[in-house]
Structure formats: structure tokens, C-alpha cells
Design a protein around this motif. Structure first.
Motif, mmCIF file in Angstrom:
data_model
loop_
_atom_site.group_PDB
_atom_site.id
_atom_site.type_symbol
_atom_site.label_atom_id
_atom_site.label_comp_id
_atom_site.label_asym_id
_atom_site.label_seq_id
_atom_site.Cartn_x
_atom_site.Cartn_y
_atom_site.Cartn_z
ATOM 1 N N GLN A 163 -7.795 6.659 1.147
ATOM 2 C CA GLN A 163 -9.109 6.037 0.858
ATOM 3 C C GLN A 163 -9.475 5.685 -0.651
ATOM 4 O O GLN A 163 -9.880 4.857 -0.922
ATOM 5 C CB GLN A 163 -10.154 6.906 1.454
ATOM 6 C CG GLN A 163 -11.451 6.324 1.824
ATOM 7 C CD GLN A 163 -12.494 7.222 2.200
ATOM 8 O OE1 GLN A 163 -12.410 8.353 2.644
ATOM 9 N NE2 GLN A 163 -13.784 6.781 2.502
ATOM 10 N N GLN A 203 -7.419 2.690 -1.705
ATOM 11 C CA GLN A 203 -8.419 1.488 -1.514
ATOM 12 C C GLN A 203 -9.069 0.857 -2.355
ATOM 13 O O GLN A 203 -9.206 -0.457 -2.408
ATOM 14 C CB GLN A 203 -8.982 1.397 -0.058
ATOM 15 C CG GLN A 203 -8.136 1.426 1.351
ATOM 16 C CD GLN A 203 -8.815 2.185 2.405
ATOM 17 O OE1 GLN A 203 -9.721 2.899 2.351
ATOM 18 N NE2 GLN A 203 -7.996 2.137 3.541
ATOM 19 N N GLY A 262 -8.025 -2.545 -4.091
ATOM 20 C CA GLY A 262 -8.915 -3.640 -3.843
ATOM 21 C C GLY A 262 -9.124 -4.376 -5.185
ATOM 22 O O GLY A 262 -9.257 -5.538 -5.101
ATOM 23 N N ILE A 276 -6.472 -3.952 4.175
ATOM 24 C CA ILE A 276 -6.043 -2.809 3.861
ATOM 25 C C ILE A 276 -6.836 -1.725 4.258
ATOM 26 O O ILE A 276 -6.800 -0.317 4.229
ATOM 27 C CB ILE A 276 -5.935 -2.639 2.166
ATOM 28 C CG1 ILE A 276 -7.000 -2.933 1.365
ATOM 29 C CG2 ILE A 276 -4.735 -3.650 1.752
ATOM 30 C CD1 ILE A 276 -7.087 -2.652 -0.182
ATOM 31 N N ALA A 277 -8.505 -2.133 4.564
ATOM 32 C CA ALA A 277 -9.260 -1.123 5.228
ATOM 33 C C ALA A 277 -8.842 -0.447 6.564
ATOM 34 O O ALA A 277 -9.458 0.664 6.925
ATOM 35 C CB ALA A 277 -10.597 -1.849 5.340
ATOM 36 N N PHE A 316 1.076 -1.161 -0.105
ATOM 37 C CA PHE A 316 -0.011 0.187 0.108
ATOM 38 C C PHE A 316 0.857 1.244 0.060
ATOM 39 O O PHE A 316 0.562 2.301 -0.695
ATOM 40 C CB PHE A 316 -1.037 -0.212 1.216
ATOM 41 C CG PHE A 316 -2.078 0.858 0.997
ATOM 42 C CD1 PHE A 316 -3.341 0.244 0.747
ATOM 43 C CD2 PHE A 316 -2.020 2.325 1.213
ATOM 44 C CE1 PHE A 316 -4.590 1.157 0.569
ATOM 45 C CE2 PHE A 316 -3.282 2.946 1.039
ATOM 46 C CZ PHE A 316 -4.519 2.258 0.740
#
Lengths: 421, 426
Positions: B135, B138, B142, B181-182, B70
Motif C-alpha cells: 500500500q 502505491q 502513483g 496498480i491498485a 511494482f
């Protein structure tokens, strides 16, 4: 040293190409045979390639053949078939360490092994030997069936199949499972013999020093065949889009949907196709492109959304991996980017970024033996055989107005969706 | 700056090895006959670094799975814009990757190398994370995770690691999960960045058409006055044996895919170059395209040309993996075990050994054809703590006895696990 190639005609339907490559540790000899792309050639010749790359009369089993390559200090012999517009290109090549790096020289033996695979496969009166044929037929079927394992490639192939339905370019280069199953070892051998008689050949050597003796050995072996009628590739027929957009979908137990969209656009082998090349790159090439910066970065819809063109057919294809729920949103976002391109509503800096990137890549073509060879193999029959430097000079002249003009030809043709179950 | 020139006369190559006062390791292999230059600026930080502290801190920090990857995505952004835009203006092709034990930022170019290098050295050292940009990422990551969820070869590999390792974080997917990852936020990203992106934990590897003096000067300017840190990584108790002997999953595939792994003891935790090269030779003899095993399985219709064996190893993990496609993966496993037993009893054939060694020797020479592969080999040298060109020398030095000794320690049937991806039943 200035990059250059030496092109020689070696006889009827046979050309030689020497690419000096002082920067490499290896030499590469490759033979490309050009044949018409049709059902009668694609499937059997793909299977023939599997057979000849795993054995020949002198080294009939895969084990003996592979051991022979090992003793040549890890030389690598490979074959592949690919679509070059409406032409089928069949390539057999060997790459090996240059003699100056080895305790014992291998160059001559490697050239002989390459020619043995092409001209002296392991055959009997019934065609390719049965044991080898059954094994490689199984492997080709497994390869065709295994296409489903890579969902991105699967989606792209389904798009091509449907977009070019009924046309040579819509054929799978390996043929279908059913076609492979129906082949006999005699039919495959006959297809290979027919290639030796009727293909247009291009033999290419990329090495530190010229090897004229390799060209001579090749033409000598080829002279055993009656080559009265030789196929010469002509310009491919450009794709035209008529009527309604074709919409196709499949359902599968997958976590992510795939969206693949095919468009007709300006292109082909004409002198202006470099403008389309820049246009397609601006749409969906590098990180500066409209698809990357808007569909991926701004809208966060996907990890990849890219465009690529097929020059010889005058088409462009866009593909992306997306949430099932975002499929239509992504579809609309892609079309919006094309509208931006057509209206010229994008930053001038993207044109410069794209040109810089393309020119930079073209300058690096000679840094790979394989890329250099592919470059010339793919353009061998163009009206004007452009070097990477010559194409770079043309790209340098492209303006935003050229890009917008090239974009006007974009027309949506076929949409493929891979959906979940 | 400590600097030395390493040469290999047989290969006709040379390399500059330098250690900057900040602790940054630099390896440069100039190849001016090429047009391309390729540079990687990396950190010894990957998906397995889930627990750590800086020396002097009392507590270890545990971070969510997938945070190294990330962070790699986010580092391209700055307050003024993203690094891709900067590279676009100089014609550099930029990218990055995260693996189990490293994160590398890279570019290749054929023009304006100096400007591209300056951008690389700048953006990697200037993080900029906000909750809003975190955000946004993500969504993109995702989709990357879901793309891999549909990749049967990837799933087969990670299922194998999960069945072999009970605690070691090598069992964690590099990108993490949508759920893990959230949990990532800007503060955690800064924590990881400030720990692992210190020059003392980093390296710069460059190959191609470059001027080494410019590179060393550029590093000097960029890293002046930066002080090193000492990182303490958390350790994970790992059992000798595997967690499960087999694992199966159904996916939309045409025929079963398999990974068969043999877990190897890791004390000390890192394998030497000698051990890696000897294992490569052993696996080439055992399962390469010229091997008896491969050719028997091929004749029996049990594998196709995708069958291969490789050595997968890093800090605290080592596995010999045989992978491929087969309608009968368990029969393939039996055949592998049978062949290992036969070689143990009968001994390694000397002819096979020489042939495998020569083939790998030749293939390693071919590596120097590619600027990208040369630069990557320099990264491997930094990560493996050996000198450039040592690979070729180690191949030359390997003896039949070395391979026999290596075999005695590896490929134990009791430490085998098999992962299979079966076609979805209709």
C-alpha cells in the motif's frame, strides 16, 4: 597508472591541459572559452555555437559537415554553453576513436576539423551566412520554447530565474525567445569574434598519448587575433537572502504539481565548501538522505525529492513532483528535514554513508573523459585546483559537527510552485 | 559450471561467458584499468509478461498492468530493512529499472565490490511483501505514473504503440496505471516473483574492475541447489496492420511532437542481431544527420536537430520509429514516405551505405569507453541470445545487398501510424 593532469600555460589567456587516458578507446579534444555571463554574451554565443557545430567554411552545410564526421568513423563534434557562477563557459569539443582501432588514422583530421569550426566558420561580409543563420535561429527559438515540455526542468529554471532576478546567474544561458529573434547574423558573428579576442581559453586533450602539436596548432590560429584585453574569471558573488521569502507559481494543464525551493547556504569557492557538499548530499543526495528516506519512503509523498547545490553561488535547490493536494504537506516536510539537519537530529550512519558515496563517486571521475574534463574546466580558476583525489581526502575528514555547522547557514529564499488548471 | 573466454583482438577486449547449473547466465567483461565496477542482476521479465504459467500448471495467470515494475520497487525491501541501506554501508550506488521485457537490479562502485555483489545476489533472491508495504508503494509509484503522464515524449510514444498494436501487451505503459496498480497485492507479487525470478530465467552481467573468479564463486554459493523452472508465456494474436493510422492528443507543449511508426511482421517473434544491425544501418542512411531526408526537412523548417529514427523491437513486436518536433508533422510523414519510395526505386547509394556503416562502427567502438554501457551491452547480448562482440562483427559483415533485402521487408506505407502531441489550444 596514477591519475594526473599536465597543466601548461600556452600564452596570454590560454592554458593547455593534457589528461592521460590509457583506459579509453577514444581521444577527446575540447576548447573551453570563458566569458562574462551577461545578456550581451549568453544569447548570441549560444546561437553561434549552434552555427559552428553544423558547418564551417570547408563543409558549409549541415549535411556536408555531418558526412565529414561520418567519414572520420563516427567522430562527434559538439558545443555547449553553461553557467559557471557568474562566468559563461562556451565549450567546443570533438571525440573520436583512437587511431589504433581504425583501418585509417583520423586524429589529425579531427583536430583540424575542430579548429576549422572555431576559426573558419562559414561567413560572408554580412556575418554568418544567411541561410544557416535563419535555420539555427529557428532551432534556438524552438529549443527555448520547448523547455516547457519537461516540467521538472521548467520548474527548476523558473526557480533560478526568480531567485536570481536582476543578477547574471538568473539569465537563461540561451537567452530568451525575444532576444534570439532580435539578433542579426552580424551581431552573432561579432559576438563570436569578440570571444576569440577576449575569452580566456583552456584547451584540453584526453588521449593515450600527448598531442603537443594540437596545442601548437591552436595557439598559432589564435595568434591571428588581437588579444590585448582578456576576461579572467574571478570568484562569483555569493547569493544573499534578504527580506521575505519570494513565492511564485504558474498554472498549467498538468497531472502532477512541481515544487521547487531555493535556499542560500554556505558554499562558494572557499576552502571549506566541501563541508557544504556533504551537508547537501545528506539532505537530498542518495537513498540514505533525509529527503529520500523521509519525504519519499516514509511519507510516500513523491517519486523524487532531491537537493543539489550550486557551489559557486552558495545556494541549494530542492525539487519534487507531488499531488496538488500534497503541495503544502511536502513543503512543510522539506522544511522539517532541514530542521533535523540543523539540530543534528539524524543518524550518525548517514554521514558515513554520504561520505562513502561521495568518495566512491570521486574515485570514478577518471573513468569518463567527459567528466574528467568537466571537473577541471569547472575548477580551473579556483584558488586551489583540487583533483578528485584531493577532494576525497577532504571529504573523509568531515564530521557530523561539520555538517550541522554548515547547515546553520541554510535560509529559505524562493519557492516556486507549478499548479494545475 | 560451463565457462568460456571470448576475445576480440581488434578491440582488445575479452569476456567470460558462463552457464551456472541453476541456469543462470553470467557474462563478465573485466576492465581493470578502470576504477569502477558495474553489475546487473536481471530477469527476463518485463511489462509485456502479463499472462503466464509454469510448465505443468493448467491455467494461465493474468496479472494487473505494471506489476513487473511494482515488484522491482518492492524487492528492495526486506523484513530487516531495505537494500538501499545495505548498499549505503558499502558505498555502492544501487538502482533498478523495468522495461518491456526485462527487470534489472544494479549497482556501481569503486570500492568493496565483493560486498556489494553479495548484497545484490542476496536481496534480489529474498522477497518480502506485506499488504502494508504494498500500500505504501502505491503512493510513490502513483506519483511516478503522474510524472510520466506529464511527459509529452513518453505519451507520444505510448500513443503510437496503442495505435499500432491491438492486443500485444507492448501497448501497456510499463508502470501501469493508478487504477491497475491498485489491484496489486502481496500474493500476486509472490506469484510473479516465484515464476520469473528463477535463475534459469535470469542473468548476471558485470563489467569493470573485477575479479571474475570471485564472481563465479559468489554465484555458486548463492545459488547452490536451486532448481530451474520452465515458463510458458501467454501469446497474443496480433494483426498485421495497425489499429489506427493516426492518434492525436493535446498537452502543454510549445510545438507538436510526433512519432511515426512502421509496424513490421514478427514471424518468428524475435529479430536476429543481423536484422537489427541491418535496420540500424538502413535507418542511419535514411534519416541520420547526414541523410538527404533529414537535411531537406531541416532546410524546409519542418524539423529541428531532435529528429531521429530508431528500431524498437522485442518479443513479438518490431517498429521503425521516426520522432521529433514539427509545426507540420503530417508533412514530415509525407516526406518520409516519399524518401522510402525513392530509395526503393533508385536503390541504395553505395557511398551512403559505406559512410553509415563506418560511422556506426566507430560509435560502437566508443561504447567500450563506459563501464556502464559495456555492462548494458552484455545484458543486450543475453536478451538477444548472441555472444559479446558479435555486434562489431555484424557491422563489419553487413553488405549493401543485405540492407537492400532488409528494406524490401520493412517500412511499408500501409503499416504506418502517426502519433502527434499538439499544444493545448488557448
Amino acid at each position: 597508472m596514477k591519475n594526473q593532469i599536465l597543466k601548461t600555460n600556452l600564452g596570454k589567456g590560454v592554458d593547455g591541459c593534457y589528461i592521460p587516458s590509457h583506459r579509453f578507446k577514444t581521444a577527446r579534444i575540447s576548447v573551453t572559452a570563458y566569458m562574462p555571463l551577461e545578456k550581451a554574451t549568453a544569447c548570441p554565443l549560444s546561437l553561434a555555437c549552434l552555427l559552428i557545430s553544423n558547418g564551417c567554411k570547408k563543409h558549409p552545410t549541415p549535411m556536408e559537415f555531418s558526412q565529414r564526421l561520418d567519414t572520420l568513423y563516427g567522430a562527434s563534434l559538439g558545443t555547449d554553453t553553461y553557467k559557471m557562477g557568474d562566468t559563461l563557459a562556451v565549450r567546443v569539443g570533438i571525440i573520436f576513436a583512437e587511431d589504433r582501432f581504425l583501418p585509417t588514422p583520423v586524429a589529425e583530421d579531427c583536430a583540424n576539423l575542430l579548429f576549422d569550426t572555431i576559426f573558419e566558420p562559414d561567413v560572408d561580409e554580412g556575418g554568418f551566412c544567411e541561410g544557416n543563420f535563419i535555420r539555427e535561429q529557428r532551432i534556438q527559438i524552438e529549443e527555448i520554447e520547448g523547455e516547457i515540455n519537461d516540467k521538472r526542468t521548467f520548474a527548476r529554471n523558473r526557480l533560478v530565474e526568480k531567485m536570481f532576478e536582476g543578477e547574471p546567474y538568473g539569465l537563461a544561458v540561451t537567452g530568451t525567445k525575444e532576444e534570439t529573434e532580435a539578433l542579426t547574423r552580424k551581431e552573432v558573428y561579432d559576438a563570436w569574434q569578440n570571444l576569440l579576442k577576449s575569452a580566456y581559453f583552456r584547451i584540453s586533450i584526453t588521449a593515450e598519448n600527448p598531442h603537443d602539436e594540437v596545442f601548437e596548432a591552436f595557439t598559432k590560429r589564435l595568434s591571428d587575433y588581437n588579444r590585448d584585453s582578456i576576461y579572467t574569471p574571478t570568484a562569483s558573488i555569493l547569493h544573499t537572502t534578504e527580506g521575505e521569502v519570494k513565492q511564485i507559481s504558474d498554472s498549467m494543464a498538468v497531472a502532477q504539481g512541481k515544487l521547487a525551493m531555493g535556499f542560500s547556504c554556505a558554499g562558494g569557492e572557499d576552502a571549506e565548501s566541501y563541508k557544504s557538499m556533504v551537508m547537501i548530499d545528506i539532505l537530498g543526495g542518495g537513498p540514505y538522505s533525509l529527503l529520500f528516506s523521509n519525504v519519499r519512503e516514509k511519507l510516500s509523498l513523491c517519486y523524487y525529492c532531491a537537493a543539489r547545490g550550486v557551489r559557486k553561488k552558495g545556494v541549494l535547490m530542492i525539487d519534487s513532483g507531488v499531488e496538488f493536494d500534497n503541495m503544502e504537506k511536502t513543503y512543510n516536510a522539506v522544511l522539517e528535514q532541514i530542521d533535523l539537519l540543523k539540530s543534528g537530529n539524524f543518524d550518525d550512519g548517514i554521514v558515513e554513508a554520504s561520505k562513502l558515496y561521495i568518495i566512491g563517486s570521486l574515485k570514478g571521475v577518471y573513468d569518463s573523459q567527459a567528466v574528467t574534463d568537466h571537473w577541471y574546466a569547472d575548477r580551473w580558476f579556483d584558488d586551489k585546483l583540487l583533483s578528485p583525489e584531493q577532494l576525497a581526502s577532504l571529504v573523509e575528514t568531515v564530521t557530523k559537527a561539520d555538517v550541522v555547522a554548515a547547515a546553520q547557514s541554510i535560509k529559505l529564499d524562493t519557492v516556486y510552485r507549478l499548479l494545475g488548471k | 559450471m560451463i565457462k568460456q573466454i571470448i576475445t576480440d583482438d581488434r578491440l582488445g577486449e575479452s569476456c567470460i561467458s558462463a552457464l551456472h547449473p541453476s541456469g543462470l547466465k553470467i557474462l563478465i567483461c573485466p576492465k581493470t584499468e578502470f576504477a569502477t565496477a558495474y553489475a546487473l542482476f536481471g530477469t527476463k521479465y518485463g511489462s509485456i509478461d502479463t499472462r503466464f504459467r509454469i510448465k505443468g500448471e493448467e491455467e494461465y495467470t493474468d496479472v494487473p498492468e505494471g506489476i513487473a515494475h511494482f515488484l522491482e520497487h518492492k524487492l528492495f525491501e526486506s523484513e530487516e530493512g531495505d537494500a538501499f541501506t545495505r548498499f549505503s554501508a558499502t558505498g555502492g550506488y544501487a538502482n533498478a529499472y523495468t522495461s518491456f521485457d526485462r527487470t534489472c537490479y544494479l549497482f556501481s562502485c569503486t570500492e568493496r565490490f565483493e560486498e556489494n555483489l553479495d548484497i545484490l545476489l542476496d536481496f534480489v533472491r529474498h522477497p518480502y511483501f506485506t499488504e502494508a508495504t504494498v500500500q505504501k508503494e502505491q503512493g510513490i509509484i502513483g506519483q511516478e505514473i503522474k510524472m510520466y503522464d506529464d511527459d509529452p515524449a513518453w505519451c507520444c510514444f505510448f500513443n503510437l504503440l496503442c495505435s499500432m498494436y491491438s492486443n500485444h501487451p507492448v501497448r501497456i505503459d510499463i508502470a501501469g496505471t493508478v487504477e491497475s496498480i491498485a489491484q496489486i497485492n502481496a500474493d500476486l507479487l509472490y506469484k510473479c516473483y516465484n515464476t520469473f525470478y528463477n535463475p534459469s530465467n535470469m542473468f548476471l552481467c558485470v563489467a569493470g574492475n573485477v575479479d571474475p573468479d570471485y564472481i563465479l564463486d559468489a554465484v555458486d554459493k548463492a545459488l547452490a541447489g536451486v532448481e530451474g523452472v520452465e515458463i510458458e508465456r501467454g501469446t497474443f494474436e496480433e494483426q498485421k496492420g495497425v489499429l489506427r493510422a493516426k492518434v492525436e492528443k493535446e498537452m502543454p507543449v510549445a510545438m507538436p511532437l510526433f512519432n511515426i511508426g512502421f509496424k513490421e511482421a514478427c514471424t518468428p517473434p524475435v529479430k536476429t542481431l543481423k536484422e537489427k544491425i541491418e535496420t540500424d544501418i538502413l535507418l542511419e542512411m535514411l534519416a541520420g544527420k547526414s541523410s538527404k531526408l533529414y537535411n531537406t526537412l531541416l532546410q524546409q523548417g519542418l524539423v529541428n536537430d531532435r529528429f531521429e529514427a530508431s528500431y524498437f523491437t522485442g518479443h513479438g513486436y518490431a517498429v521503425e520509429i521516426f520522432e521529433g518536433e514539427s509545426s507540420e508533422p503530417y508533412k514530415v510523414a509525407d516526406a518520409i514516405l516519399g524518401e522510402i519510395e525513392r530509395i526503393r526505386k533508385e536503390g541504395i547509394n553505395e557511398e551512403d551505405f559505406i559512410r553509415a556503416k563506418n560511422a556506426l562502427y566507430g560509435r560502437n567502438i566508443m561504447l567500450y569507453n563506459s563501464i556502464e554501457r559495456v555492462a548494458s551491452s552484455l545484458v543486450s547480448a543475453v536478451m538477444g541470445d548472441y555472444a559479446p562482440f558479435d555486434v562489431q562483427k555484424t557491422f563489419e559483415a553487413a553488405t549493401l545487398k543485405d540492407i537492400t533485402d532488409r528494406l524490401a521487408l520493412q517500412l511499408k506505407p500501409e503499416r504506418m501510424s502517426i502519433s502527434v502531441i499538439n499544444p493545448v489550444k488557448a
